[in-house]
Motif scaffolding. Sequence first.
Motif, PDB file in Angstrom:
ATOM      1  N   ASP A 174      -4.382  38.237   6.728  1.00 31.79           N
ATOM      2  CA  ASP A 174      -4.649  37.347   5.626  1.00 31.79           C
ATOM      3  C   ASP A 174      -4.475  35.839   6.205  1.00 31.79           C
ATOM      4  O   ASP A 174      -4.939  34.941   5.055  1.00 31.79           O
ATOM      5  CB  ASP A 174      -3.598  37.827   4.748  1.00 31.79           C
ATOM      6  CG  ASP A 174      -3.977  39.128   4.076  1.00 31.79           C
ATOM      7  OD1 ASP A 174      -5.268  39.497   4.165  1.00 31.79           O
ATOM      8  OD2 ASP A 174      -3.023  39.963   3.766  1.00 31.79           O
ATOM      9  N   GLU A 175      -4.036  35.661   7.108  1.00 31.89           N
ATOM     10  CA  GLU A 175      -3.558  34.464   7.569  1.00 31.89           C
ATOM     11  C   GLU A 175      -4.450  34.048   9.051  1.00 31.89           C
ATOM     12  O   GLU A 175      -4.670  35.114   9.862  1.00 31.89           O
ATOM     13  CB  GLU A 175      -2.358  33.967   8.241  1.00 31.89           C
ATOM     14  CG  GLU A 175      -1.516  33.811   6.772  1.00 31.89           C
ATOM     15  CD  GLU A 175       0.167  33.792   6.902  1.00 31.89           C
ATOM     16  OE1 GLU A 175       0.547  33.926   8.179  1.00 31.89           O
ATOM     17  OE2 GLU A 175       0.866  33.817   6.151  1.00 31.89           O
ATOM     18  N   PRO A 199      -8.730  34.832   7.107  1.00 31.07           N
ATOM     19  CA  PRO A 199      -9.627  34.835   5.834  1.00 31.07           C
ATOM     20  C   PRO A 199     -11.156  34.080   5.820  1.00 31.07           C
ATOM     21  O   PRO A 199     -10.899  32.982   6.511  1.00 31.07           O
ATOM     22  CB  PRO A 199      -8.749  34.161   4.635  1.00 31.07           C
ATOM     23  CG  PRO A 199      -7.809  33.404   5.469  1.00 31.07           C
ATOM     24  CD  PRO A 199      -7.605  33.939   6.850  1.00 31.07           C
ATOM     25  N   THR A 201     -13.143  34.028   2.750  1.00 29.64           N
ATOM     26  CA  THR A 201     -13.161  33.682   1.480  1.00 29.64           C
ATOM     27  C   THR A 201     -11.875  34.328   0.846  1.00 29.64           C
ATOM     28  O   THR A 201     -10.822  34.817   1.414  1.00 29.64           O
ATOM     29  CB  THR A 201     -14.351  34.248   0.552  1.00 29.64           C
ATOM     30  OG1 THR A 201     -14.288  35.473   0.617  1.00 29.64           O
ATOM     31  CG2 THR A 201     -15.677  33.833   1.369  1.00 29.64           C
ATOM     32  N   SER A 202     -11.669  34.079  -0.613  1.00 23.09           N
ATOM     33  CA  SER A 202     -10.506  34.978  -1.200  1.00 23.09           C
ATOM     34  C   SER A 202     -10.463  36.341  -1.081  1.00 23.09           C
ATOM     35  O   SER A 202      -9.587  37.003  -1.188  1.00 23.09           O
ATOM     36  CB  SER A 202     -10.390  34.308  -2.746  1.00 23.09           C
ATOM     37  OG  SER A 202     -11.808  34.635  -3.436  1.00 23.09           O
ATOM     38  N   THR A 203     -12.063  36.917  -0.883  1.00 22.00           N
ATOM     39  CA  THR A 203     -11.991  38.398  -0.802  1.00 22.00           C
ATOM     40  C   THR A 203     -12.448  39.103   0.582  1.00 22.00           C
ATOM     41  O   THR A 203     -12.395  40.078   0.511  1.00 22.00           O
ATOM     42  CB  THR A 203     -12.885  39.084  -1.785  1.00 22.00           C
ATOM     43  OG1 THR A 203     -14.187  38.392  -1.605  1.00 22.00           O
ATOM     44  CG2 THR A 203     -12.321  38.523  -3.363  1.00 22.00           C
ATOM     45  N   SER A 205     -12.359  38.815   4.904  1.00 22.44           N
ATOM     46  CA  SER A 205     -11.503  38.338   5.851  1.00 22.44           C
ATOM     47  C   SER A 205     -12.212  39.195   6.960  1.00 22.44           C
ATOM     48  O   SER A 205     -13.089  40.082   7.054  1.00 22.44           O
ATOM     49  CB  SER A 205      -9.972  38.930   5.950  1.00 22.44           C
ATOM     50  OG  SER A 205     -10.038  40.047   5.754  1.00 22.44           O
TER      51      SER A 205
END
Length: 786
Positions: A174-175, A199, A201-203, A205
């Motif tokens: 996520d990072e 990631p 985008t927000s959804t 990775s």
Amino acid sequence: MKQFSTIVRGLAIAALASSSGIALAQATAPAETAVADAASVDTGDIIVTAQKRAERLRDVPMSINAATGDHLKSLGVTSSEQLEKLVPGFTFQRTVYGLPVFFLRGVGFNDTTLGVSPGVSVYVDQQPLPFSAMTRGAMLDIERVEVLKGPQGTLFGQNSTGGAINYIAAKPTDELKAGVEASYGRFNEITGEAFVSGPLTSTLSGRIAVRGERQGDWQRGYTNGDTIGRRRFVNGRAILDWKPADTIRAELVATAWHDTSDTQQPQTVAYTPLLTGPMARPVPFPLATFPVSPRSPRAAAWDPNGDFVRDDRLYHISGRVEVDLSSAVTLTSLTSYADYRQSIPLDLDGTTFSSGVSDDTGRIKTFAQELRLTGDTPSGLKWMVGGNYQHDKVFERLIFDPMITSGTAVGPATFDSFFVDNDQKIESKAVFASLDLPLADRLVLQGSVRYTDQKRDFAGCVRDNGNGQISAALGLLSTIFTGAPQTIPLGGCGTLGANFLPAPIVTGKLNEDNLSWRASLNWNLDSQSLLYANVTKGYKSGSFPTLPASSAVQLRPVPQESVLAFEAGAKLGFGRMLQVEAAAFYYRYRDKQLVGFLVDPVFGPLPSLVSIPKNHIQGAEITATLRPVAGFTLTASGTYVDTRIDRNPINPTGPYGTPSDFVGQRFPYTPRWQGSLDAQYRFPAFADLYAFLGGTITARSSTTGALLSGDPAVAALEAGLKIDGYALVDLRAGIEASDERWRLELWGRNITNKFYVNGVTRNSDFTTRFAGMPATYGLTVRYRFN
């Protein structure tokens, strides 16, 4: 320096004491053993997915070895072939054509055929690599490996009687994170590995990892001083994780690798002509006087005019989709497609004469699809139902050019080169289910079952390359046997069919089904301890051989084999200081598939698939992990495996063509004793730096490379097929940052330069062996970015 030398002496004394008292008194265990960095990871709480759900290793009622990717690297384990350092009871053998074969507790299948289903199956994130040749690059950027011992097939898609190896790839983060690693070692070995993850985008990775290996020649010609053995290997993987909603998770993985290394050349152990007398071909080289190889890891001999650069590559794409249908029910889809190609050139005779050059070429295309539903209830009941489909196409062609041996003649007709083809299409369908039923507080009954239906179609034969030599030789043989003139067209199938008549192609079908199952009763004594008892029935599918057969009879398949396994074990935790795992097992082994020998009327004694009707295996394992002080971890593992043949196959034949009695013999490539000892001490050095010292000892007893006849007349020859026991010592030392962001390590593998063998066979006129790597040493630097 005084502290350093004291630590080293202490480690050495502990290693010697433990290896003689524990590791070689052996019993093994699945292990949390060398699972992670000795400094900070509680191996008892490692999370595994052996039952297709996330569980603590100590809560899984079966024999499992598990290790993190970082620990595998510290042990120098970069391929499946090297898992012996971690998994007692695991052995590796290289076939005469250089393909890998894996064994667990004596169960494996050492056939040379590319399309043979293995006794130990391999997966990456539960996606199958159904043939052993495809496993070369599986260990790239992995989070951990799980090695499951005993029959597997109720939960995994491919039936196997020995066990399963499941690699879990490191996943997107996520990072934003990245890492690089580089090593330099003996023989100008240079390896580099890097990954970047984070990631998109927000959804969405992603993670990309690459690895490259480059090494100079390590084998040396003992008669002419030439060198060979360079390594050139590249590997890459890309992963995309998509989470469009809290209840939906999707993953797409693309993997590719390419190996253009030199093939390892075998060592000559003995020269024994297949045929003598009028049917034998005069050999134009003084093979009988060529010196056998010395017992040196680097020694080899090969045709100096040959090109022995392999060309193996794999492309693998897989997808995983999970949908939470409710808070308690999840639908999972696994889809996989792989395309593998190989060209493995080899000097089969291990001499400098042009008398046995081959090239094992082939292609595999495999597709697999699995759908399953999993769920649980508030009462603790857990269930799973699903189905699996797999379709494989395998084409293999062995090219012998030239193959000048005493067996390549029929009267006046001789041949220097020929092809052996094996074309198989395999379709497997299966349905499965499992249930975990709580019976009382901390007492659970587990059951699983799978029904599999498999259809295998075969087409193959021996044929010439268009020069007409095989056609003339086997046409003459057909004429002799039938009493009427027979001809075989140039490049046509030379393998003779019914009544010794020429056939356009040899075909066969092998349609089989089976019901594999597992029942387990386990009792959690407390949060750290578990007792369990299992009964498992497992199968491995039948197989068609790849042989230079003059008769279609030699290409008959062996049927599926089965194992009924009984196992009882304990996983005991005594705080963080001590963890012990132990198991005892007994296998009833039916129709064991084995490479034996037959006497071909043209080629003489040849390897052949045989089915051993009745066998048994019994043994025990133990692993103990001790942490007496902060930073120090000592893990000792041992296994005892006693394998026995209880009933002979039809017409048992020894490797030199003599009638045999196999009853009472142990399985090939199955040492009775195996053990390992791993010790590591990590301690503050200065400022924010830590130092570490570690070492690993692995040991095993003697075994053989084939079933032996016991005939005193060939006892001296069969002695060349025996494999001595050995012990290997690895050491490591270095420094790292307290947050482990960077690390500098010095390492040595097989530091005593011990000579050992991981493959020996009788092939054509020669008995040859593959030696293990000599002493290697080097430096590794790693840095992680956060």
